[in-house]
Scaffold this motif. Structure first.
Motif, PDB file in Angstrom:
ATOM      1  N   GLY A  45       0.778  -1.232   0.000  1.00 57.07           N
ATOM      2  CA  GLY A  45       0.000   0.000   0.000  1.00 57.07           C
ATOM      3  C   GLY A  45       0.809   1.281   0.000  1.00 57.07           C
ATOM      4  O   GLY A  45       0.260   2.372   0.111  1.00 57.07           O
ATOM      5  N   THR A  46       2.149   1.167  -0.133  1.00 60.11           N
ATOM      6  CA  THR A  46       2.981   2.366  -0.244  1.00 60.11           C
ATOM      7  C   THR A  46       3.814   2.284  -1.518  1.00 60.11           C
ATOM      8  O   THR A  46       4.112   1.194  -2.011  1.00 60.11           O
ATOM      9  CB  THR A  46       3.916   2.536   0.973  1.00 60.11           C
ATOM     10  OG1 THR A  46       4.863   1.458   0.992  1.00 60.11           O
ATOM     11  CG2 THR A  46       3.135   2.550   2.274  1.00 60.11           C
ATOM     12  N   GLU A  99      -9.412   2.557  10.217  1.00 59.80           N
ATOM     13  CA  GLU A  99      -8.558   3.031   9.126  1.00 59.80           C
ATOM     14  C   GLU A  99      -7.478   4.002   9.597  1.00 59.80           C
ATOM     15  O   GLU A  99      -6.660   4.453   8.803  1.00 59.80           O
ATOM     16  CB  GLU A  99      -9.407   3.713   8.042  1.00 59.80           C
ATOM     17  CG  GLU A  99     -10.201   2.745   7.173  1.00 59.80           C
ATOM     18  CD  GLU A  99     -10.795   3.417   5.956  1.00 59.80           C
ATOM     19  OE1 GLU A  99     -10.792   4.669   5.901  1.00 59.80           O
ATOM     20  OE2 GLU A  99     -11.272   2.707   5.068  1.00 59.80           O
ATOM     21  N   PHE A 100      -7.487   4.348  10.882  1.00 58.82           N
ATOM     22  CA  PHE A 100      -6.526   5.325  11.378  1.00 58.82           C
ATOM     23  C   PHE A 100      -5.269   4.654  11.907  1.00 58.82           C
ATOM     24  O   PHE A 100      -5.335   3.597  12.545  1.00 58.82           O
ATOM     25  CB  PHE A 100      -7.134   6.170  12.502  1.00 58.82           C
ATOM     26  CG  PHE A 100      -8.363   6.942  12.093  1.00 58.82           C
ATOM     27  CD1 PHE A 100      -8.597   7.265  10.769  1.00 58.82           C
ATOM     28  CD2 PHE A 100      -9.283   7.348  13.039  1.00 58.82           C
ATOM     29  CE1 PHE A 100      -9.722   7.962  10.387  1.00 58.82           C
ATOM     30  CE2 PHE A 100     -10.414   8.059  12.671  1.00 58.82           C
ATOM     31  CZ  PHE A 100     -10.637   8.363  11.349  1.00 58.82           C
ATOM     32  N   PHE A 147      -2.418   9.625   5.743  1.00 60.96           N
ATOM     33  CA  PHE A 147      -2.288   8.198   6.025  1.00 60.96           C
ATOM     34  C   PHE A 147      -3.649   7.583   6.312  1.00 60.96           C
ATOM     35  O   PHE A 147      -4.457   8.143   7.054  1.00 60.96           O
ATOM     36  CB  PHE A 147      -1.357   7.992   7.228  1.00 60.96           C
ATOM     37  CG  PHE A 147       0.010   8.571   7.011  1.00 60.96           C
ATOM     38  CD1 PHE A 147       1.028   7.801   6.479  1.00 60.96           C
ATOM     39  CD2 PHE A 147       0.277   9.898   7.324  1.00 60.96           C
ATOM     40  CE1 PHE A 147       2.292   8.339   6.264  1.00 60.96           C
ATOM     41  CE2 PHE A 147       1.533  10.447   7.114  1.00 60.96           C
ATOM     42  CZ  PHE A 147       2.544   9.665   6.584  1.00 60.96           C
ATOM     43  N   ARG A 148      -3.887   6.426   5.709  1.00 62.71           N
ATOM     44  CA  ARG A 148      -5.132   5.696   5.928  1.00 62.71           C
ATOM     45  C   ARG A 148      -4.826   4.210   5.808  1.00 62.71           C
ATOM     46  O   ARG A 148      -4.301   3.770   4.787  1.00 62.71           O
ATOM     47  CB  ARG A 148      -6.175   6.123   4.888  1.00 62.71           C
ATOM     48  CG  ARG A 148      -7.605   5.903   5.307  1.00 62.71           C
ATOM     49  CD  ARG A 148      -8.550   6.667   4.400  1.00 62.71           C
ATOM     50  NE  ARG A 148      -8.528   8.095   4.663  1.00 62.71           N
ATOM     51  CZ  ARG A 148      -8.819   9.039   3.774  1.00 62.71           C
ATOM     52  NH1 ARG A 148      -9.150   8.701   2.552  1.00 62.71           N
ATOM     53  NH2 ARG A 148      -8.785  10.314   4.104  1.00 62.71           N
ATOM     54  N   ASP A 149      -5.147   3.448   6.855  1.00 59.08           N
ATOM     55  CA  ASP A 149      -4.858   2.013   6.843  1.00 59.08           C
ATOM     56  C   ASP A 149      -5.942   1.289   6.043  1.00 59.08           C
ATOM     57  O   ASP A 149      -6.851   0.678   6.590  1.00 59.08           O
ATOM     58  CB  ASP A 149      -4.791   1.479   8.277  1.00 59.08           C
ATOM     59  CG  ASP A 149      -4.270   0.043   8.326  1.00 59.08           C
ATOM     60  OD1 ASP A 149      -3.837  -0.462   7.274  1.00 59.08           O
ATOM     61  OD2 ASP A 149      -4.315  -0.562   9.406  1.00 59.08           O
ATOM     62  N   GLU A 150      -5.805   1.376   4.720  1.00 64.09           N
ATOM     63  CA  GLU A 150      -6.798   0.800   3.820  1.00 64.09           C
ATOM     64  C   GLU A 150      -6.885  -0.718   4.009  1.00 64.09           C
ATOM     65  O   GLU A 150      -5.861  -1.405   4.038  1.00 64.09           O
ATOM     66  CB  GLU A 150      -6.442   1.101   2.361  1.00 64.09           C
ATOM     67  CG  GLU A 150      -6.441   2.579   2.001  1.00 64.09           C
ATOM     68  CD  GLU A 150      -7.838   3.129   1.802  1.00 64.09           C
ATOM     69  OE1 GLU A 150      -8.815   2.366   1.984  1.00 64.09           O
ATOM     70  OE2 GLU A 150      -7.961   4.322   1.455  1.00 64.09           O
ATOM     71  N   LEU A 151      -8.111  -1.217   4.114  1.00 61.45           N
ATOM     72  CA  LEU A 151      -8.306  -2.661   4.199  1.00 61.45           C
ATOM     73  C   LEU A 151      -7.871  -3.320   2.897  1.00 61.45           C
ATOM     74  O   LEU A 151      -7.242  -4.380   2.885  1.00 61.45           O
ATOM     75  CB  LEU A 151      -9.777  -2.984   4.502  1.00 61.45           C
ATOM     76  CG  LEU A 151     -10.132  -4.464   4.651  1.00 61.45           C
ATOM     77  CD1 LEU A 151      -9.376  -5.065   5.837  1.00 61.45           C
ATOM     78  CD2 LEU A 151     -11.641  -4.633   4.844  1.00 61.45           C
TER      79      LEU A 151
END
Length: 459
Positions: A45-46, A99-100, A147-151
């Motif tokens: 995701g990065t 998502e945080f 920043f977002r902790d995408e599923l």
């Protein structure tokens, strides 16, 4: 000027008979950017942005900034880390926070790696010496990582865990003035998207966890879009199905004109705007002094553009399966010049013309010219690279350039047919390209009154 031999451009090379196992669904833009070595995957995701793609992102940033400044914006920078206590005060930590990215410092204090900065900017104003009504409206913006902790982080830069965003926050004395700020900034958004020359649609949207009384999204229409949009061909209405709760709750007739000419399309959200009211300013105590010297709560709006997502989504819409197509104002280079192969019979006479062409810097500027002087490679190989990279104009100095009578150059336009032209005609077309770019840039000077008020109009 820029030389192709000096570019850091780590192209992905797949052995001829290799069997490639595809572990995820790739979008067109993601596949091309990765194969061509413009973007490299980091952790899940990065992404690492290589020099050619960075040029496009920098151009996007400059274009966004010119529009934000034309809308009265002032640039600031806020810390990535926001104290979680601020989010508790506004109630945003009470919902789904999966998502945080949350972390603690060595003293145990909790922070968010900010996905957005409403609390941070509002708390800053609340801690500032009393603001007078004379200082308003105030429109503050920044451009930086979010920043977002995408599923499900997918499609490369279109849905990543770390991304680049422009976020603006407006502060006004009343709901009426806040609505005027909203109109001014959304007019600047429309100018920006028109300058990109990518078809877009502004749609009514749900306010969601951001809150507020009004919200609009800007979408590029694409099959890989994650949002379902409703569009009425009878009137100007367009909306995200989220407005109605879910896809299954969406109406079969237009909510505005009741027509049955309502269609569904997929969209990639590239920008979002909100009228927030006092949702953040009231709990955080952000006030101004009115005409009588008494404190009143500031009325807010917020406005986001996903910089990296805009670049990737524009490529998704414009490109073919094999070749990138850039918005003219975002193309990493305007012109690529390819000379003869080393050791070829036309090398000496053609190089004289090639040298002449390098004077193109007087038309397009040295920074916009790429000289592919990798002469150990054939013209064909370099031309293939140029086409895949999507340079708006590629000029080839080949065998026909050495003709005694009427020497000709090849001009390849991105997505167009090859033309055989003399030097003067090539220079004229480069000049025409630069003038068109200038006309697009001058769109930032248009007044807000020229804005189309038809929400949902496809441009």
């Amino acid at each position: 000027m820029n030389k192709a031999s000096r570019l850091f451009w780590p192209t992905l090379v797949t052995p001829k008979n290799a069997v490639v196992k595809q572990t995820e669904q790739l979008s067109r833009s993601q596949k091309l950017l990765t194969e061509l070595g413009l973007v490299k995957p980091g952790s899940n995701g990065t992404y690492q942005i290589m020099p050619i793609a960075q040029r496009a992102i920098d151009k996007c940033i400059q274009l966004v900034q010119s529009n934000m400044q034309a809308a009265g914006g002032q640039k600031i920078s806020l810390p990535v880390l926001t104290p979680a206590q601020l989010w508790k005060k506004t109630g945003r930590l009470e919902g789904d926070i999966s998502e945080f990215y949350m972390l603690r410092d060595r003293s145990g204090k909790q922070f968010l790696m900010s996905p957005t900065h409403e609390e941070a900017v509002t708390a800053m104003l609340a801690s500032t010496a009393p603001i007078s009504y004379r200082q308003l409206p105030l429109r503050l913006y920044q451009i930086g990582p979010k920043f977002r902790d995408e599923l499900k982080s997918r499609f490369g830069l279109m849905r990543a865990k770390e991304f680049l965003m422009k976020d603006m926050y407006s502060f006004d004395v009343s709901a009426e003035e806040a609505a005027q700020s909203y109109a001014t900034v959304t007019a600047a958004y429309e100018r920006f998207f028109r300058q990109l020359e990518v078809p877009f649609v502004q749609v009514e949207a749900a306010t969601g966890m951001m809150g507020g009384s009004q919200s609009h999204e800007y979408h590029f229409i694409s099959p890989v879009g994650e949002d379902t949009l409703l569009q009425c061909s009878n009137c100007s209405y367009a909306g995200n199905v989220e407005v109605f709760g879910s896809d299954t709750d969406a109406p079969s007739a237009c909510p505005k004109c009741q027509s049955s000419q309502l269609s569904r399309v997929r969209g990639v959200e590239v920008a979002h705007t909100f009228l927030l009211g006092d949702k953040y300013s009231k709990p955080l105590g952000a006030t101004f002094l009115n005409t009588t010297g008494k404190p009143e709560t500031l009325i807010m709006g917020c406005f986001g553009i996903g910089i990296t997502r805009v670049v990737a989504a524009a490529l998704e819409v414009l490109s073919t399966e094999q070749e990138l197509r850039w918005p003219k104002l975002l193309a990493p280079y305007d012109v690529c010049v390819i000379g003869p192969k080393a050791g070829s019979k036309e090398q000496a006479p053609a190089e004289r013309i090639e040298h002449e062409l390098l004077q193109l810097t007087q038309i397009c500027g040295a920074e916009q010219l790429l000289h592919d002087e990798r002469k150990e490679l054939t013209i064909g190989k370099r031309l293939l690279d140029a086409k895949r990279l999507g340079h708006p104009l590629t000029i080839v100095v080949g065998a026909k350039a050495t003709q005694a009578e009427a020497p000709k150059l090849e001009l390849h336009t991105s997505g167009g047919e090859k033309q055989e032209l003399d030097v003067a005609q090539v220079l004229q077309l480069v000049d025409s390209h630069e003038r068109h770019k200038q006309q697009l840039l001058e769109g930032t000077e248009q007044t807000d009154t020229k804005r189309s008020q038809r929400v949902g109009h496809v441009h």
